[in-house]
Design an enzyme around this catalytic site. Structure first.
Site, PDB file in Angstrom:
ATOM      1  N   TYR A  50     -76.396  63.785  57.691  1.00 61.09           N
ATOM      2  CA  TYR A  50     -75.915  62.548  58.304  1.00 61.09           C
ATOM      3  C   TYR A  50     -74.383  62.495  58.384  1.00 61.09           C
ATOM      4  O   TYR A  50     -73.836  61.601  59.030  1.00 61.09           O
ATOM      5  CB  TYR A  50     -76.446  61.310  57.559  1.00 61.09           C
ATOM      6  CG  TYR A  50     -77.962  61.283  57.422  1.00 61.09           C
ATOM      7  CD1 TYR A  50     -78.777  62.049  58.247  1.00 61.09           C
ATOM      8  CD2 TYR A  50     -78.576  60.500  56.453  1.00 61.09           C
ATOM      9  CE1 TYR A  50     -80.155  62.034  58.113  1.00 61.09           C
ATOM     10  CE2 TYR A  50     -79.961  60.476  56.312  1.00 61.09           C
ATOM     11  CZ  TYR A  50     -80.741  61.258  57.148  1.00 61.09           C
ATOM     12  OH  TYR A  50     -82.105  61.240  56.983  1.00 61.09           O
ATOM     13  N   SER A  95     -88.063  56.071  59.171  1.00 64.82           N
ATOM     14  CA  SER A  95     -88.131  55.368  60.466  1.00 64.82           C
ATOM     15  C   SER A  95     -89.326  54.397  60.482  1.00 64.82           C
ATOM     16  O   SER A  95     -90.139  54.402  61.407  1.00 64.82           O
ATOM     17  CB  SER A  95     -88.225  56.362  61.630  1.00 64.82           C
ATOM     18  OG  SER A  95     -87.097  57.217  61.665  1.00 64.82           O
TER      19      SER A  95
END
Ligand SMILES: NC(=O)c1ccc[n+]([C@@H]2O[C@H](COP(=O)([O-])OP(=O)(O)OC[C@H]3O[C@@H](n4cnc5c(N)ncnc54)[C@H](OP(=O)(O)O)[C@@H]3O)[C@@H](O)[C@H]2O)c1
Length: 325
Positions: A56, A204
């Site tokens: 990330y 998610s």
């Protein structure tokens, strides 16, 4: 906030966690100040499980640095999970996999430095690397655990054979894979997790923001937003997904809750060893999401949800699907 136990090694975390990916990638430009505030608000509301990854930060550590700085005043009250397994040495030209032992050790040392901590609570292999035997990966994480640098071992997007082989070398506490009202494939792995006593983290869990009632047509997102190419946002799938979420919204409204709250509560009602880690850059959305831990869904609610989305959303979850081995 209720807690849940993940695996048999003592990992105990809030029933809803927080994922930091969207603060630095995937969903268009982020606002660092808002991101820090969202992390701190999550902690105030009882969230104690924070998820980041080397990836990330595109090899710069930016996401881990942001998380580490945001939690420094309460670091000892929380569980930090991060991930290794990509080759980020030349990101301008893309990136591949790298779970070679020397890279795992280097990523661990970098993550400790970026996070400003003396231990990684959960260290995940982000993707299975076909070039490195999983036993070598598990053995390397075991060494890091013995050295006190890591507490718990996790896998992400791994299949049953990999999970079993890894678990035989170093017990796996948790598997992380996409799971939501839109994405059910991983349910086929739940029996293996139950047999081996491994917990599950649902990533998610809001379908990258689709299962919130705020999805827009793909072209309306920022140039850097992955949803511009996400199959679920493409014409044909998009309209069907919007129609399903509209029906979910009616059910949520009849219960006095919101779509994200219903979506997260649905996950929590599937198994008591599942923890969703929604991501948000907004404090108010963090408040909304966190409240889902207290939402009760009846059998009739669950049956209605099943009638609306019997097998998940429309369209694949990635343009290039991770292969479970
Ligand atoms: N292991 C893996 O390979 C992997 C892959 C993907 C993700 N993950 C982890 O899972 C975490 C969560 O996944 P994710 O961020 O992809 O997806 P997600 O949590 O399903 O959705 C995030 C999106 O939903 C929006 N959102 C969140 N709460 C909302 C609400 N209450 N109302 C309206 N919109 C809302 C966010 O926008 P705002 O920010 O504007 O609120 C953001 O765009 C990541 O941060 C990461 O830690 C892991």
């Amino acid at each position: 906030m209720q807690h849940r136990t993940l695996g048999a090694q003592g990992l105990d975390v809030s029933a809803i966690g927080y994922g930091t990916m969207g603060l630095t990638m995937a969903y268009g430009p982020g606002d660092e100040t808002e991101g820090r505030a969202a992390i701190r608000r999550a902690h105030e509301l009882g969230v104690d499980f924070f998820d980041t990854a080397e990836l990330y930060g595109w090899g710069t550590g930016s996401n881990e640095i942001l998380l580490g700085e945001s939690v420094k005043d309460f670091r000892d009250e929380i569980t930090i999970a991060t991930k290794f397994g990509f080759d980020l040495s030349d990101v301008q030209n893309g990136f591949g996999l790298n779970s070679r032992p020397e890279n795992i050790r280097a990523v661990a040392d970098n993550s400790l430095r970026y996070l400003g901590t003396d231990r990684i609570d959960v260290f995940y292999q982000h993707r299975v690397d076909p070039d490195v035997p999983i036993e070598d990966v598990a053995g390397t994480v075991r060494e890091l655990i013995d050295a006190g640098k890591v507490k718990y071992f996790g896998l992400s997007e791994a299949g049953p054979e990999t999970i079993r082989k890894a678990h035989a070398v170093q017990p796996v506490s948790v598997l992380q894979t996409e799971y939501s009202l839109f994405e059910r494939d991983v349910e086929q792995l739940f029996p293996v997790l139950e047999e081996l006593g491994i917990g599950f983290v649902a990533y998610s869990p809001l379908g990258r923001g689709f299962i919130t009632g705020t999805a827009k047509p793909a072209a309306e997102y920022d140039e850097t937003d992955l949803r511009r190419v996400d199959p679920r946002w493409q014409a044909g799938n998009f309209e069907r997904n919007v129609a399903a979420v509209d029906r979910i919204a009616q059910l949520a409204a009849s219960k006095g809750i919101t779509v994200p709250q219903l979506a997260l509560a649905w996950i929590l009602h599937q198994k008591d060893y599942i923890v969703p880690i929604p991501g948000s850059r907004s404090r108010t959305r963090v408040e909304e999401n966190t409240t889902a831990a207290g939402v009760n869904l009846t059998d009739a609610d669950l049956a209605q949800i099943k009638a609306i989305l019997p097998t998940g959303g429309f369209g694949a979850r990635y343009t290039q699907m991770p292969e479970w081995v």
